[in-house]
Each structure stands twice: as structure tokens, then as C-alpha cells.
Design a protein around this motif. Structure first.
Motif, PDB file in Angstrom:
ATOM      1  N   GLN A   1       0.820  -1.218   0.000  1.00  0.00           N
ATOM      2  CA  GLN A   1       0.000   0.000   0.000  1.00  0.00           C
ATOM      3  C   GLN A   1       0.852   1.266   0.000  1.00  0.00           C
ATOM      4  O   GLN A   1       0.480   2.266  -0.595  1.00  0.00           O
ATOM      5  CB  GLN A   1      -0.960  -0.043   1.202  1.00  0.00           C
ATOM      6  CG  GLN A   1      -1.984  -1.162   1.015  1.00  0.00           C
ATOM      7  CD  GLN A   1      -2.665  -1.508   2.312  1.00  0.00           C
ATOM      8  OE1 GLN A   1      -2.021  -1.868   3.287  1.00  0.00           O
ATOM      9  NE2 GLN A   1      -3.963  -1.400   2.320  1.00  0.00           N
TER      10      GLN A   1
ATOM     11  N   GLU B   1      -4.884  -6.532   3.621  1.00  0.00           N
ATOM     12  CA  GLU B   1      -4.951  -5.196   4.207  1.00  0.00           C
ATOM     13  C   GLU B   1      -5.805  -4.327   3.295  1.00  0.00           C
ATOM     14  O   GLU B   1      -5.940  -4.590   2.101  1.00  0.00           O
ATOM     15  CB  GLU B   1      -3.548  -4.586   4.342  1.00  0.00           C
ATOM     16  CG  GLU B   1      -2.747  -5.228   5.447  1.00  0.00           C
ATOM     17  CD  GLU B   1      -1.703  -4.296   6.049  1.00  0.00           C
ATOM     18  OE1 GLU B   1      -1.654  -3.113   5.666  1.00  0.00           O
ATOM     19  OE2 GLU B   1      -0.946  -4.775   6.902  1.00  0.00           O
TER      20      GLU B   1
ATOM     21  N   PHE C   1       1.525   2.494  12.833  1.00  0.00           N
ATOM     22  CA  PHE C   1       1.140   3.074  11.530  1.00  0.00           C
ATOM     23  C   PHE C   1      -0.250   3.686  11.509  1.00  0.00           C
ATOM     24  O   PHE C   1      -0.690   4.196  10.482  1.00  0.00           O
ATOM     25  CB  PHE C   1       1.285   2.030  10.416  1.00  0.00           C
ATOM     26  CG  PHE C   1       1.140   0.603  10.900  1.00  0.00           C
ATOM     27  CD1 PHE C   1       2.278  -0.121  11.254  1.00  0.00           C
ATOM     28  CD2 PHE C   1      -0.099  -0.001  11.003  1.00  0.00           C
ATOM     29  CE1 PHE C   1       2.170  -1.439  11.708  1.00  0.00           C
ATOM     30  CE2 PHE C   1      -0.207  -1.316  11.450  1.00  0.00           C
ATOM     31  CZ  PHE C   1       0.934  -2.038  11.803  1.00  0.00           C
ATOM     32  N   THR C   2      -0.985   3.594  12.613  1.00  0.00           N
ATOM     33  CA  THR C   2      -2.317   4.213  12.665  1.00  0.00           C
ATOM     34  C   THR C   2      -2.485   5.000  13.971  1.00  0.00           C
ATOM     35  O   THR C   2      -1.904   4.655  14.995  1.00  0.00           O
ATOM     36  CB  THR C   2      -3.436   3.147  12.567  1.00  0.00           C
ATOM     37  OG1 THR C   2      -3.139   2.081  13.462  1.00  0.00           O
ATOM     38  CG2 THR C   2      -3.576   2.607  11.156  1.00  0.00           C
TER      39      THR C   2
ATOM     40  N   GLY D   1      -7.109  -5.697  12.825  1.00  0.00           N
ATOM     41  CA  GLY D   1      -6.532  -4.485  13.386  1.00  0.00           C
ATOM     42  C   GLY D   1      -6.775  -3.348  12.408  1.00  0.00           C
ATOM     43  O   GLY D   1      -6.812  -3.566  11.199  1.00  0.00           O
ATOM     44  N   SER D   2      -6.949  -2.130  12.934  1.00  0.00           N
ATOM     45  CA  SER D   2      -7.313  -1.036  12.024  1.00  0.00           C
ATOM     46  C   SER D   2      -7.019   0.324  12.656  1.00  0.00           C
ATOM     47  O   SER D   2      -6.596   0.405  13.813  1.00  0.00           O
ATOM     48  CB  SER D   2      -8.803  -1.107  11.692  1.00  0.00           C
ATOM     49  OG  SER D   2      -9.555  -0.886  12.884  1.00  0.00           O
TER      50      SER D   2
ATOM     51  N   ALA E   1      -7.054   2.416   7.473  1.00  0.00           N
ATOM     52  CA  ALA E   1      -6.414   1.190   7.008  1.00  0.00           C
ATOM     53  C   ALA E   1      -6.791   0.067   7.953  1.00  0.00           C
ATOM     54  O   ALA E   1      -7.164   0.310   9.112  1.00  0.00           O
ATOM     55  CB  ALA E   1      -4.903   1.358   6.951  1.00  0.00           C
TER      56      ALA E   1
ATOM     57  N   GLY F   1      -6.056  -4.491   8.668  1.00  0.00           N
ATOM     58  CA  GLY F   1      -5.373  -5.718   8.266  1.00  0.00           C
ATOM     59  C   GLY F   1      -5.990  -6.908   8.960  1.00  0.00           C
ATOM     60  O   GLY F   1      -6.330  -6.825  10.144  1.00  0.00           O
TER      61      GLY F   1
HETATM   62  C1  2NL Z   1      -3.313  -6.595  12.326  1.00  0.00           C
HETATM   63  C2  2NL Z   1      -3.043  -5.157  12.146  1.00  0.00           C
HETATM   64  C3  2NL Z   1      -3.176  -3.442  10.569  1.00  0.00           C
HETATM   65  C4  2NL Z   1      -2.773  -1.694   9.023  1.00  0.00           C
HETATM   66  C5  2NL Z   1      -2.717  -3.003   9.359  1.00  0.00           C
HETATM   67  C6  2NL Z   1      -1.833  -0.086   7.441  1.00  0.00           C
HETATM   68  C7  2NL Z   1      -1.281   0.060   6.188  1.00  0.00           C
HETATM   69  C8  2NL Z   1      -0.826   1.290   5.817  1.00  0.00           C
HETATM   70  C9  2NL Z   1      -0.952   2.348   6.633  1.00  0.00           C
HETATM   71  C10 2NL Z   1      -1.502   2.148   7.872  1.00  0.00           C
HETATM   72 CL1  2NL Z   1      -0.149   1.506   4.285  1.00  0.00          CL
HETATM   73  N1  2NL Z   1      -1.932   0.956   8.258  1.00  0.00           N
HETATM   74  N2  2NL Z   1      -2.277  -1.301   7.796  1.00  0.00           N
HETATM   75  C11 2NL Z   1      -3.360  -0.799   9.918  1.00  0.00           C
HETATM   76  C12 2NL Z   1      -3.829  -1.253  11.127  1.00  0.00           C
HETATM   77  C13 2NL Z   1      -3.736  -2.580  11.464  1.00  0.00           C
HETATM   78  O1  2NL Z   1      -3.073  -4.779  10.841  1.00  0.00           O
HETATM   79  O2  2NL Z   1      -3.448  -7.025  13.430  1.00  0.00           O
HETATM   80  N3  2NL Z   1      -3.419  -7.324  11.249  1.00  0.00           N
HETATM   81  C14 2NL Z   1      -3.685  -8.724  11.272  1.00  0.00           C
END
Ligand code: 2NL
Length: 354
Positions: free
Chosen positions: A178, A214, A254-255, A285-286, A308, A310
Motif C-alpha cells: 500500500q 490489508e 502506523f495508525t 486491526g485497524s 487502514a 489488516g
Molecule cells: C493486524 C493489524 C493493521 C494496518 C494493518 C496499514 C497500512 C498502511 C498504513 C496504515 Cl499503508 N496501516 N495497515 C493498519 C492497522 C492494522 O493490521 O493485526 N493485522 C492482522
């Protein structure tokens, strides 16, 4: 003598099967057969009579014997011919296809997820599985000293002796896809990034390679409310029933803010059912994309913002299809696939067999 000969040869000729032929043999040259009895009468004949009748009867017996043998062979040949007519096999036919392959649940779920997000305007982005530490970590606001980097159990590649550049990594999430997308296309954007990700972890609930999807939406005024709507819409479409969600405050580099999302489910008799009951299961997650992440991807955070998220594909595949053990996905014995209703792939026939 001539009529005797004609009678027996004709009966032999007319015999329909081996049993009939055997009856004829007994009646002609068996102990009490007609020809045998005639031979026994030779003793009562005069020497002159015997001189002609003896050799003639012997010759007749021989002739009947060979006629019987010839007929027996003919009957056997005819029986074989009949079998060959009835039981033929064309060994030049192309082989019939045995359908052994099945679509993998992870592939099927990836397609299902893609279709649902496509309906909400998300396109699919793809990128490398071997990444630089910049795209996998730094651009996501995970600096070198950050504990998240250590926690991610990253696989590193080796550099050659004397090459001091930082090593490449196997991507630990599809976020770098992304970042690359934002760099290449800018804002606004709406993409999902499904694919393989890698972490050095192996136990009942973790495999070193797993699948993640994601999602990223960037626009001028997107908020957590839009995130919530998109996710609820997704879960309801994916599980085929209205699914309640619960957002819990969390933290990701990242968030900001960040939320972990649970879906409504029941746990009864050891099985999990999504969309009913009063239990909760964490699946995602978000959060709102961190301004530093937008900045790193070349998107101006003063103008743009977005959300975002995932989630694990393997996990939601298990939930939907009731697969209890993650390791089934990596088992080389594929009979379990049929058990969970993943039918054989329809392989188009190359040849038009019978
Ligand atoms: C989880 C957590 C997450 C994101 C993924 C993301 C991507 C960009 C910018 C900001 Cl480019 N965030 N992705 C955000 C929050 C959570 O995943 O536990 N995944 C299984």
C-alpha cells in the motif's frame, strides 16, 4: 457303413456346444456306443466279412474321433470369437481425466474477499514478497529501535561479505504494497492488498507463511465512521449474515487512533458460529493512517487522511468453513479439502473421451 458314417458326422457337425458333443462321443464310440458295439460284433463275423468290416470300422472310429476333435476346436474358437465381440477394449482411447485438484480454501476466500471489496470500490494492489526494510518498517513508522520490529519475528536475507547495506526482509505484512501504491498513484485511493506474509513463528495457531489482506482508503474527509461501515458491510457479506462488530482501542505504529475489531459469535459445543450469540472474536486491526506514514508515501497529510486495516485470511477462512486447525492448510494430504466441501476443480477435458 456309409450311412453310419454320414449319420455320426452329421450329428457331430450339428452339435451346438461341448456338452452336446460329449453326448455324441459317448453314443458313438463310448463303451456302449453304436460304433463300439459294431466293433464288438466283429468276432461273430466270418473271416471274410471281418476282413472288410474290421478296417472300415477302425477307419470310421478314427474319422469320428478327428471329427469330434475338430468340432471341439471349432466350438472353442466360436466361443472365443463371441467373447471378443462382446468384451472389447479400445486401448487407443485417450485416458479419462481423474479430477484430483481442488481450489484451496485460502485462494477461494481471497477471491470472495476481493469481490466484496470490489463492490465497495476497492481495487487490488500487489507487490514484492521480498522487501526493503524501508517499505516494510520505516515507511510504516516502525524505526529500527522500535519494539514492533523485534516483535515481528522477521526473516532476513543474507548480504554478501562486505556488503553493509541493510538486508532485505520477507514482508511481515502487506502494508508495503500500500505504501508503494500511494507512492505510485497518490491520493485519493481505495485498495486492498491480499497476499502471503512471513513471520518466524510456528505453533498451533501460527505458521511461518500466512495470508493477510490489508485495506487502505485515502480521501479528504474519511473517518473511523467510514471504516466501521466498510468493515461491517464486509463481514455481513462475507459470512452471509448480519455480524455485529466491537471496536476496542489499541495501538499500532502506523495508525492513530487504532482499533482492534471483534466480531460477534457464539462458542457452543466446541464450535464457533459467527453472527450469533454474545461472544466476541478478534479478527482485525485497524485505524486512521498515521500522518508520518502518509508523509513517507508522498501523500500530504495536511490535505489527505484515511483508514487502514489488516486481517488474516487463513483465520477468516477457518471461521467461515469450520476448519479447526490452521495446519490443515499446509498438509500435503488433501483429502480434508473434500471433507470441508471444497470440490474438485473442473479441469477441462483436452480429449473428448467416451
Ligand atoms: C493486524 C493489524 C493493521 C494496518 C494493518 C496499514 C497500512 C498502511 C498504513 C496504515 Cl499503508 N496501516 N495497515 C493498519 C492497522 C492494522 O493490521 O493485526 N493485522 C492482522
Amino acid at each position: 457303413m456309409d450311412s453310419l458314417r454320414a449319420t455320426w458326422l452329421e450329428r457331430i457337425g450339428n452339435a451346438g456346444d461341448e456338452a452336446a458333443l460329449e453326448e455324441i462321443r459317448v453314443a458313438a464310440i463310448g463303451k456302449k456306443g453304436e460304433i463300439s458295439l459294431k466293433m464288438r460284433e466283429l468276432g461273430k463275423m466270418t473271416p471274410e466279412e471281418r476282413q472288410t468290416a474290421g478296417p472300415a470300422l477302425n477307419a470310421l472310429k478314427d474319422e469320428v474321433n478327428s471329427a469330434l476333435a475338430a468340432k471341439k476346436q471349432a466350438l472353442a474358437d466360436a466361443a472365443l470369437d463371441a467373447r471378443l465381440q462382446a468384451e472389447w477394449l479400445d486401448v487407443t482411447l485417450p485416458a479419462r481425466h481423474r479430477r484430483v485438484g481442488t481450489i484451496h480454501p485460502v485462494s477461494q476466500v481471497t477471491e470472495e474477499v476481493t469481490a466484496i471489496f470490489a463492490d465497495m470500490g476497492f481495487s487490488v494492489a500487489e507487490g514484492p514478497q521480498i522487501e526493503t526494510d524501508w517499505y516494510n518498517f520505516d515507511a510504516l513508522n516502525i524505526p529500527g529501535h522500535h519494539p514492533a520490529r523485534a516483535e515481528m519475528d522477521t526473516f532476513y536475507t543474507h548480504r554478501a561479505e562486505g556488503d553493509n547495506r541493510p538486508p532485505h526482509v520477507l514482508r511481515t505484512h502487506t502494508s508495503p504494497v500500500q505504501i508503494r501504491h500511494m507512492e505510485a498513484h497518490g491520493a485519493p485511493c481505495r485498495v486492498i492488498a491480499p497476499g502471503r506474509v512471513y513471520r518466524a513463528d510456528y505453533d498451533q495457531t501460527h505458521t511461518p507463511m500466512f495470508h493477510q489482506v490489508e485495506g487502505l482508503a485515502i480521501d479528504r474527509d474519511l473517518s473511523m465512521a467510514n471504516l466501521k461501515w466498510v468493515l461491517e458491510e464486509f463481514f455481513t457479506a462475507y459470512f452471509g449474515t448480519k455480524v455485529k462488530t466491537r471496536f476496542r482501542a489499541s495501538h499500532f505504529p502506523f495508525t492513530e487512533p487504532s482499533a482492534e475489531v471483534d466480531i460477534q459469535c457464539s462458542f457452543e459445543g466446541g464450535t464457533v458460529k459467527v453472527g450469533e450469540g454474545d461472544g466476541w472474536l478478534e479478527v482485525l486491526g485497524s485505524g486512521m493512517v498515521h500522518p508520518k506514514v502518509l508523509q513517507a508515501a508522498g501523500v500530504d497529510p495536511a490535505e489527505w487522511q484515511g483508514f487502514a486495516f489488516g486481517m488474516g485470511i487463513d483465520r477468516i477462512a477457518m471461521l467461515k468453513y469450520g476448519i479447526p486447525d490452521l495446519r490443515a492448510f499446509f498438509d500435503s494430504d488433501l483429502r480434508w479439502l473434500r471433507h470441508y466441501g471444497f470440490s474438485a476443480l473442473q479441469v477441462p477435458a483436452v480429449h473428448s473421451g467416451v
